[in-house]
Design a protein around this motif. Structure first.
Motif, short mmCIF file in Angstrom:
data_model
loop_
_atom_site.label_atom_id
_atom_site.label_comp_id
_atom_site.label_asym_id
_atom_site.label_seq_id
_atom_site.Cartn_x
_atom_site.Cartn_y
_atom_site.Cartn_z
N SER A 129 0.82 -1.20 0.00
CA SER A 129 0.00 0.00 0.00
C SER A 129 0.86 1.26 0.00
N TYR A 130 0.55 2.15 -0.91
CA TYR A 130 1.30 3.40 -1.00
C TYR A 130 0.82 4.42 0.03
N HIS A 131 -0.20 4.03 0.82
CA HIS A 131 -0.73 4.95 1.81
C HIS A 131 0.27 5.20 2.93
N HIS A 132 1.15 4.20 3.12
CA HIS A 132 2.10 4.31 4.22
C HIS A 132 3.46 4.73 3.72
N GLU A 133 4.29 5.03 4.69
CA GLU A 133 5.67 5.32 4.35
C GLU A 133 6.36 4.00 3.99
N ILE A 134 7.08 4.00 2.87
CA ILE A 134 7.72 2.77 2.42
C ILE A 134 9.23 2.85 2.70
N ASN A 135 9.73 1.83 3.37
CA ASN A 135 11.17 1.70 3.61
C ASN A 135 11.69 0.63 2.67
N TRP A 136 12.77 0.91 1.99
CA TRP A 136 13.43 -0.12 1.19
C TRP A 136 14.67 -0.57 1.94
N LEU A 137 14.76 -1.88 2.15
CA LEU A 137 15.90 -2.43 2.88
C LEU A 137 16.59 -3.48 2.04
N ARG A 138 17.80 -3.77 2.42
CA ARG A 138 18.46 -4.90 1.79
C ARG A 138 19.30 -5.63 2.83
N MET A 139 19.56 -6.89 2.54
CA MET A 139 20.41 -7.65 3.44
C MET A 139 21.39 -8.48 2.63
N GLY A 140 22.64 -8.37 3.00
CA GLY A 140 23.69 -9.10 2.30
C GLY A 140 24.28 -10.18 3.18
N MET A 186 16.34 3.48 1.45
CA MET A 186 15.56 4.69 1.19
C MET A 186 14.27 4.66 1.98
N VAL A 187 13.79 5.83 2.34
CA VAL A 187 12.48 5.95 2.97
C VAL A 187 11.70 6.97 2.16
N MET A 188 10.53 6.58 1.69
CA MET A 188 9.75 7.52 0.88
C MET A 188 8.25 7.26 0.98
N GLY A 189 7.50 8.20 0.50
CA GLY A 189 6.05 8.08 0.52
C GLY A 189 5.46 8.89 -0.62
N LEU A 190 4.14 8.89 -0.71
CA LEU A 190 3.48 9.66 -1.75
C LEU A 190 2.84 10.89 -1.13
N LYS A 191 2.99 12.02 -1.83
CA LYS A 191 2.30 13.23 -1.39
C LYS A 191 0.84 13.12 -1.82
N ASN A 192 0.02 14.03 -1.35
CA ASN A 192 -1.41 13.99 -1.69
C ASN A 192 -1.64 14.10 -3.19
N GLY A 243 0.12 12.75 -5.41
CA GLY A 243 0.62 11.56 -6.09
C GLY A 243 2.10 11.61 -6.42
N ASP A 244 2.75 12.74 -6.07
CA ASP A 244 4.18 12.83 -6.32
C ASP A 244 4.95 12.10 -5.22
N LEU A 245 6.15 11.68 -5.57
CA LEU A 245 7.00 10.97 -4.62
C LEU A 245 7.66 11.97 -3.67
N SER A 246 7.68 11.64 -2.41
CA SER A 246 8.45 12.45 -1.47
C SER A 246 9.47 11.55 -0.79
N VAL A 247 10.72 11.87 -1.01
CA VAL A 247 11.81 11.06 -0.45
C VAL A 247 12.23 11.69 0.87
N CYS A 276 11.04 5.90 -7.31
CA CYS A 276 10.17 6.15 -8.46
C CYS A 276 8.76 5.66 -8.15
N VAL A 277 7.81 6.17 -8.89
CA VAL A 277 6.40 5.77 -8.72
C VAL A 277 5.90 5.21 -10.04
N GLN A 278 5.32 4.02 -9.99
CA GLN A 278 4.72 3.42 -11.18
C GLN A 278 3.35 2.88 -10.79
N ASN A 279 2.31 3.38 -11.42
CA ASN A 279 0.93 2.96 -11.10
C ASN A 279 0.66 3.07 -9.60
#
Ligand SMILES: *[C@@H]1O[C@H](CO)[C@@H](O)[C@H](O)[C@H]1NC(C)=O
Ligand SMILES: *[C@@H]1O[C@H](CO)[C@@H](O)[C@H](O)[C@H]1NC(C)=O
Length: 182
Positions: free
Chosen positions: A41-52, A61-67, A69-73, A85-88
């Motif tokens: 869900s794009y309603h929440h703040e999205i965290n991207w993580l990785r593990m090696g 990265m931590v990002m979300g969508l503004k009202n 529909g633009d990306l806010s990092v 980036c935002v796709q659909n």
């Protein structure tokens, strides 16, 4: 004795195969960009993580969508390496130039203020161990690499499944710890 050995063997074999379903494989080309999408869900703040291999999850990265529909990092661990980036209306992580050290497992997490929810793991792999060098005269890709490719893929799979199990264990322990606190 022999029977228990078989049992161990089957458990070792079947367990990773089951968890494979929760893991997506994505092929990357070294030096090229790749975009990983978060199916949450794009309603929440999205965290991207990785593990090696160090088995330490790292937030990229931590990002979300503004009202509108633009990306806010709100955070980027390396602006010359990652882009949002935002796709659909799904939020993705773009790795600008894939390095060898980028071939690990990625997952996104959405926080809704109370708890974290995790998306499926994405395992980055490449068929080629090194970017094709133009310096060596015999660099033409004529040699049959089938066997090598297969081995690479299997190693990548084993690595990713191992990492995934680790992540699931960490999450499970985390959840239990939380439950016993409240
Ligand atoms: C950021 O990414 C670039 C590659 O795009 C890399 O050379 C550099 O070391 C990274 N910086 C950090 C602090 O990891
Ligand atoms: C990489 O390997 C997979 C499976 O062996 C194959 O389907 C894919 O076409 C290969 N890609 C390249 C760029 O060689």
């Amino acid at each position: 004795m022999l029977l228990s050995l078989w049992f161990v063997f089957i458990v070792i074999l079947v367990f990773p195969l089951k968890s494979l379903k929760a893991l997506k494989m994505a092929e990357a080309k070294l030096g090229h960009s790749i975009t990983l999408m978060c199916g949450m869900s794009y309603h929440h703040e999205i965290n991207w993580l990785r593990m090696g291999l160090d088995l330490k999850p790292k937030t990229l990265m931590v990002m979300g969508l503004k009202n509108d529909g633009d990306l806010s990092v709100s955070w980027n661990s390396n602006e010359s390496h990652f882009e949002g980036c935002v796709q659909n209306r799904f939020i993705g992580l773009k790795i600008l130039k894939v390095l060898h050290s980028d071939l690990v497992t990625y997952f996104c997490a959405a926080s809704n203020g109370k708890r974290m929810e995790f998306g499926e793991g994405i395992c980055l792999y490449t068929n080629h161990s090194e970017p094709t060098s133009h310096n060596t005269p015999q660099a033409t890709p004529v040699t049959p690499k089938g066997g090598l490719t297969q081995t690479h893929l299997i190693i990548a799979l084993m690595l990713c499944v191992g990492l995934l199990l680790m992540v699931l264990t960490i999450i499970a322990v985390h959840m239990k710890a939380r439950q016993s606190v409240t």
